[in-house]
Design an enzyme around this catalytic site. Structure first.
Site, mmCIF file in Angstrom:
data_model
loop_
_atom_site.group_PDB
_atom_site.id
_atom_site.type_symbol
_atom_site.label_atom_id
_atom_site.label_comp_id
_atom_site.label_asym_id
_atom_site.label_seq_id
_atom_site.Cartn_x
_atom_site.Cartn_y
_atom_site.Cartn_z
ATOM 1 N N GLN A 20 0.917 -1.503 -0.125
ATOM 2 C CA GLN A 20 -0.240 0.027 -0.099
ATOM 3 C C GLN A 20 0.856 1.382 0.142
ATOM 4 O O GLN A 20 0.590 2.204 -0.644
ATOM 5 C CB GLN A 20 -1.483 0.432 1.463
ATOM 6 N N HIS A 111 1.080 -9.837 4.344
ATOM 7 C CA HIS A 111 -0.514 -8.837 5.084
ATOM 8 C C HIS A 111 -0.894 -8.569 2.970
ATOM 9 O O HIS A 111 -0.662 -7.835 2.292
ATOM 10 C CB HIS A 111 -0.112 -7.110 4.905
ATOM 11 N N ASN A 155 -2.340 -10.946 8.630
ATOM 12 C CA ASN A 155 -3.413 -9.936 8.929
ATOM 13 C C ASN A 155 -4.322 -10.175 7.496
ATOM 14 O O ASN A 155 -4.126 -10.958 6.616
ATOM 15 C CB ASN A 155 -2.477 -8.038 8.492
ATOM 16 N N GLU A 156 -6.010 -10.236 8.411
ATOM 17 C CA GLU A 156 -6.827 -10.857 8.220
ATOM 18 C C GLU A 156 -7.298 -11.714 7.274
ATOM 19 O O GLU A 156 -7.747 -11.872 6.154
ATOM 20 C CB GLU A 156 -7.898 -9.408 8.229
HETATM 21 C C1 BGC Z 1 -6.685 -3.938 5.722
HETATM 22 C C2 BGC Z 1 -5.503 -2.910 5.693
HETATM 23 C C3 BGC Z 1 -6.918 -1.857 4.638
HETATM 24 C C4 BGC Z 1 -7.886 -1.435 5.392
HETATM 25 C C5 BGC Z 1 -8.862 -0.217 4.957
HETATM 26 C C6 BGC Z 1 -7.628 -3.453 6.776
HETATM 27 O O1 BGC Z 1 -8.651 -4.003 6.555
HETATM 28 O O2 BGC Z 1 -5.718 -4.771 7.040
HETATM 29 O O3 BGC Z 1 -4.815 -3.238 3.922
HETATM 30 O O4 BGC Z 1 -6.105 -0.693 4.324
HETATM 31 O O5 BGC Z 1 -9.032 -2.148 6.363
HETATM 32 O O6 BGC Z 1 -9.823 -1.199 4.506
#
Ligand code: BGC
Length: 406
Positions: A20, A111, A155-156
């Site tokens: 990002q 990520h 991450n998520e």
């Molecule tokens: C993610 C980020 C994303 C943010 C806003 C999260 O789900 O980890 O990468 O930019 O939300 O949408």
């Protein structure tokens, strides 16, 4: 006026991720971008691969003492099994730059992006993916072991990534479908467990005992997940369904991995009213507090989510919480209202160790491109000039005082 003091040693900071902000990445996501219009292509992003020192000067000037960023796997291992030592050296310098400014690094190993060769092998659908990921994780941690104490494997991955790539397929996806969704989640769970154990070995720490709910060492390896607040309704059956959804959505990965993680990273953004049977059924009325992402923002939700997560008896960092608000009209209010509820959770016994706003910079917002502006700092995408937003200064005051004044 009321002053809400945070515990001594509470960490204040912000977060980013490699794809990002870095610019010029070559991974499965950038391949997918080629099929999309220019405003959805990451290109040079914030050029942070080159400008990280400037970014960290800003973070320091904003009184931040922790910074979460991610390492780009595709740069470290551009070809399978061949690690790029020069790139590794770059990330060592990134960590040094943070330390020199008194900022603690918190590193995410994965990520959302994958090396192209890994994606071509099926990514996390590949049965060997846990070992492949762990080999990469081990290489990175080996090189940074003396300088970093806070690691995040994924991450998520469970909530957002698996859903967006395998179910809705609105993100780069190979092998869509429910079966693949499950398979990916199983492999990611294995990858996390394996990487966790390897990282702990690097630090010479014995693996966690099966019944342990504690942290096994002062080096902490955590998981970051996105939790939404799913409120009860006025109706008995809808409430039951929502509670089930809440279990599956928010806790499944944490439960699956107990006790193989040392901290929980909570990304909290909004409320989710699923399933929904009309507004008149709702206890929490429709929230108007939203901006560029069309999310229903509900600050009190962070309190409930934190209370729910405290059942796992692990320290919690808020690893992401933020609003896309290019005009900077609501960001200060957003931060303060969420922090008020974070304070309340701490006051009610939840072990929250830090708050990291998402994001330090306006950055490439995945499938949404550059439209949503989450940054404390505005980026001019042509000149890469950084401009601190007024709300960032308000957040800086809270960080300096370790207190929120209402
Ligand atoms: C993610 C980020 C994303 C943010 C806003 C999260 O789900 O980890 O990468 O930019 O939300 O949408």
């Amino acid at each position: 006026m009321q002053e809400l003091k945070f515990p001594e040693g509470f960490k204040w900071g912000s977060a980013t991720s490699a794809h990002q902000v870095e610019g010029n990445n070559h991974n499965d996501w950038s391949e997918w971008e080629k099929t999309r219009p220019p405003e959805f292509q990451s290109g040079k992003a914030c050029d942070s691969y080159n400008r990280y020192e400037e970014d960290f000067d800003i973070a320091k000037s904003l009184n931040q003492n922790i910074h979460r960023f991610s390492i780009e796997w595709s740069r470290i291992e551009p070809k399978e099994g061949k690690f790029d030592h020069e790139t590794m050296h770059h990330y060592v310098n990134v960590v040094k730059a943070l330390r020199e400014r008194g900022i603690e690094p918190m590193i995410t190993l994965w990520h959302f992006t994958n090396p192209i060769w890994f994606a071509e092998k099926g990514g996390f659908l590949n049965p060997n993916s846990p070992e492949i990921f762990t080999r990469y994780a081990k290489y990175v941690v080996d090189n940074l072991r003396d300088r970093v104490g806070l690691w995040i494997t994924f991450n998520e991955a469970f909530t957002v990534y698996a859903g967006f790539t395998k179910l809705s397929a609105i993100w780069p996806s190979r092998g869509r479908g429910f079966f693949n969704f499950l398979k990916m989640r199983i492999n990611i769970t294995k990858a996390h467990t394996l990487a966790y154990r390897e990282i702990k070995k690097i630090y010479g720490v014995p693996p966690m005992l099966p019944e342990s709910t504690l942290v096994s060492h002062n080096v902490m390896v955590g998981i970051v997940e996105n939790n939404v607040y799913v409120p009860d309704t006025k109706n008995f059956f809808t409430t039951k369904m929502r509670r089930l959804y809440r279990q599956l959505r928010n806790f499944y990965f944490f439960k699956k991995n107990v006790p193989i993680y040392d901290f929980i990273g909570l990304n909290y953004y909004h409320i989710s009213k699923k399933p929904s049977f009309g507004e008149k059924n709702e206890i929490v009325p429709k929230q108007k507090f939203m901006k560029e992402m069309n999310w229903e923002i509900y600050p009190e939700g962070i309190y409930h989510v934190l209370k729910d997560l405290s059942r796992f008896k692990k320290p919690i960092f808020i690893t992401e919480n933020g609003i896309a608000d290019g005009k900077d009209e609501l960001r200060e209010k957003f931060i303060k209202e969420h922090l008020r509820w974070v304070w309340q959770a701490i006051h009610d016994g939840v072990d929250v160790r830090g708050y990291l706003y998402w994001s330090l910079l306006d950055n490439f917002e995945w499938a949404e491109g550059y439209r949503p502006k989450f940054g404390l700092v505005e980026i001019n995408l042509e000149t890469f000039e950084r401009k601190i937003r007024p709300s960032a200064l308000k957040y800086a005051k809270i960080s300096r005082d370790n207190a929120l004044t209402l």
